[in-house]
Write a protein that holds these residues in place. Sequence first.
Motif, mmCIF file in Angstrom:
data_model
loop_
_atom_site.group_PDB
_atom_site.id
_atom_site.type_symbol
_atom_site.label_atom_id
_atom_site.label_comp_id
_atom_site.label_asym_id
_atom_site.label_seq_id
_atom_site.Cartn_x
_atom_site.Cartn_y
_atom_site.Cartn_z
ATOM 1 N N LEU A 299 0.794 -1.226 0.000
ATOM 2 C CA LEU A 299 0.000 0.000 0.000
ATOM 3 C C LEU A 299 0.834 1.289 0.000
ATOM 4 C CD1 LEU A 299 -3.041 0.263 -0.177
ATOM 5 C CD2 LEU A 299 -3.023 0.905 2.229
ATOM 6 N N PRO A 300 1.822 1.426 0.898
ATOM 7 C CA PRO A 300 2.584 2.681 0.906
ATOM 8 C C PRO A 300 3.273 2.965 -0.424
ATOM 9 C CG PRO A 300 3.103 1.384 2.845
ATOM 10 C CD PRO A 300 2.257 0.525 1.974
ATOM 11 N N TYR A 301 3.690 1.908 -1.103
ATOM 12 C CA TYR A 301 4.378 2.067 -2.385
ATOM 13 C C TYR A 301 3.395 2.502 -3.460
ATOM 14 C CZ TYR A 301 6.890 0.538 -6.587
ATOM 15 O OH TYR A 301 7.486 0.476 -7.816
ATOM 16 N N ALA A 302 2.158 2.037 -3.321
ATOM 17 C CA ALA A 302 1.182 2.292 -4.371
ATOM 18 C C ALA A 302 0.608 3.703 -4.296
ATOM 19 C CB ALA A 302 0.058 1.264 -4.290
ATOM 20 N N ILE A 303 0.579 4.276 -3.116
ATOM 21 C CA ILE A 303 0.034 5.633 -2.995
ATOM 22 C C ILE A 303 1.029 6.616 -3.603
ATOM 23 C CG2 ILE A 303 -0.694 7.427 -1.374
ATOM 24 C CD1 ILE A 303 -1.377 5.227 0.582
ATOM 25 N N PRO A 304 0.541 7.544 -4.451
ATOM 26 C CA PRO A 304 1.461 8.496 -5.066
ATOM 27 C C PRO A 304 2.289 9.233 -4.006
ATOM 28 C CG PRO A 304 -0.708 8.702 -6.026
ATOM 29 C CD PRO A 304 -0.829 7.697 -4.931
ATOM 30 N N MET A 305 3.552 9.385 -4.323
ATOM 31 C CA MET A 305 4.514 9.952 -3.384
ATOM 32 C C MET A 305 4.075 11.310 -2.838
ATOM 33 S SD MET A 305 7.525 9.089 -2.307
ATOM 34 C CE MET A 305 9.268 9.391 -2.330
ATOM 35 N N PHE A 306 3.620 12.194 -3.714
ATOM 36 C CA PHE A 306 3.346 13.537 -3.207
ATOM 37 C C PHE A 306 2.125 13.531 -2.292
ATOM 38 C CE2 PHE A 306 0.290 13.772 -6.578
ATOM 39 C CZ PHE A 306 -0.634 14.711 -6.174
ATOM 40 N N VAL A 307 1.241 12.559 -2.513
ATOM 41 C CA VAL A 307 0.101 12.440 -1.615
ATOM 42 C C VAL A 307 0.566 11.909 -0.265
ATOM 43 C CG1 VAL A 307 -2.067 11.230 -1.207
ATOM 44 C CG2 VAL A 307 -1.556 12.116 -3.470
#
Lengths: 277, 448
Positions: free
Chosen positions: B257-265
């Motif tokens: 999950l953490p990898y999948a969420i866009p970085m800037f978000v």
Amino acid sequence: MSRKLRGSVWLSISYVLLAVIGVFSVYPALWVVMSSFRTGNSLFSETLFPTAFTLEHYANLFNKYDFALWYTNTLKIALTTTVIGTVLTLLPGYAFSIFRFTGRKTMMSTLMVLGLFPGFMSMIAIFILLNLLNLLNTHLAVILVYTAGAPLFFLFAKSYFDTIPKSLVEAARIDGAGHLSIFFRIVMPLSTPLIVYTALSIFAGSFTDFLFAKLVLRTPETKTLAVGLFDMISARQATDFTSFAAGCVLIAVPITFLFILLQRLLTEGLTAGAEKG
Amino acid sequence: MQELIAKQSKSGATKSYSTIATILSVLAMGLGQLYNRQFMKGIILLAVHAITLYTVIFKLPHAVWGLTTLGETQTQLKKVGRLYQQVMGDHSVFLMIEGLVTIFAVILLLWIYVLNIKDSYRTGKLREQGGVPNTFRQTVSFVLSYRFPYLILALPLAGVFFFTIMPIVFMILIAFTDYTSKNMPPAHLLNWTGFDAFRDVFQLKGWSTTFYKVTLWTFLWAILATLTGYFGGFGAALLVQQKRIRFKSFWRTLFILPYAIPMFVSMLILQNMFNGQFGPVNQYLELMGFDRIPWLSDPTWAKVTLVIANFWVAFPVSMLMIIGIMSTIPKDMYEAADIDGASSFQKTRLITFPSVMYSMAPLIIMSFVGNMNNFNVIFLLTNGNPINSDLQFAGDTDILITWLYKLSMGYGQYNYASVIGIIIFIILSVFAIWNVRRTKTFKEDTSS
């Protein structure tokens, strides 16, 4: 007996650890999702789960902010970039993997080193170049820059193409197949994980980039999601945290969903690259 | 040997097509080809020759003048009739870029010129030996089948050239000028200042302390970020992949999950979570009876927060890769170890760890390099803050790349930013070349 006991104790500890990591991984996302449904607009909350649910913040995004417009802009840029960028990544990967030609190694190392160069280090220059081409504040400029950078990440594609047996290509060549038909009818069907991985990372990259977009896109009508959302929270009087959270959910959900859906292909793609190491 | 000489003199005696064709091609591109009866090719090359002449005569002198002087007339107020008017002078930056483009174009044209001479010589030789030169259609089909890689590389390489190489060259040039926000074209002219900016960064007191401090933290940060990400991912992979663990794919999905969420978000979310006053992290600490921690406002804690945040986004990727590598380790190695009575800890230490390490080594180096440039995490989470008044335009958590960004975009210190850029580039190139040399991909190539 004692060994068995030790085994099951360790198994329980493992499950506890897994759960802890799970909470650690999910918590920030969960917190934002919950915040987006909370009444009021502050960061602060007594509880993780809101006492009163509201969809007001989602409505706000479309009423108070130009969220729909940002979304359309972003999709337009990201989809175009994905198609062109994927082609521009696969082509050099294929050329370097299958063919041997003069200057091949020099080109490969040059591209590799250039790929390490953080893109925005030359931003000022690109900015001036775009100005000369009269492209500032256009989506075309963003697409151009994103896709022009794509070939730098050819190495992954090359490693993947390397795993395709050479004999297959040679057999097709003997049968009289041209370069293009070999590429489209033999190599491409075997490379689904690679294509998915490449397309997905380019899509995610252009969907979420805000640095370059922020520099080039200067009017409200051209804003992308990333720029819009970033401005929403970084403005000096930014107090509308819950609307921001709702925006985060609407951006992160499709991307996260894509990743989870394609997890198997992703793992395959990643490991294919890793094995070559 | 004698035979060869005899053959040469014989062909020389019959007709020296190659010499004449070469001389003609030296005189003007395409003439040799026309002489060799390759009319279409000849005409195209003649056109290229015309373009070359035009560029060299009309563009090159201006380009050289622009690049050496960076312009001579300053933008100034001039009396036009009765009124003073702003009269535009030379624009140093435009002159620089135009000069660069022209010089690159000239180099490209000269290269075509050399190829043209080689080609007419070769075709001439072919005719001497009794061969028939390719028709235009044959040439085209030759290019399509034997020069195919160049064809498919042309477009990607052109893109890289215009949007990566040119800007980099331009940035390098900037480092040797006095380009700052106080001295901005078109209002002012730029000057070449040689190594002044470099000297300032290394020797001038405020600058050099900032530089060394930021560089030190950059390396420390890269090491911490890489190690935590790698070992975190390794630990998670080991846990999930145990034989008796059920719902493996559920756990994996959860962790990704953490990898999948866009970085800037996710970084903006974390920034709020670690907010010193309202953030939930401090709320929980208070509930548990601890003091609040100044996560983002204290220099040391800010660094800790960065490492935690980076760990959060980085461990899923290494976990995925390590799971992939683990699945390729031959099962019989574990079976053999079982027969020898090895404990699972021994198996991990002696089989899994070395195998994974072997395949991961180049990726770890690359991720180290990536972390040295990990702009996003730092920019979005702390933006280099807390502010440190001892440092020049930098905060306590700024790494080289975010410092560079602040210098150029924030404070308009373009020449200093370029100097930092060059330094980053040198550090990165060392790692990149080292890594490239030791990867299999290249080893395979050298043997083939």
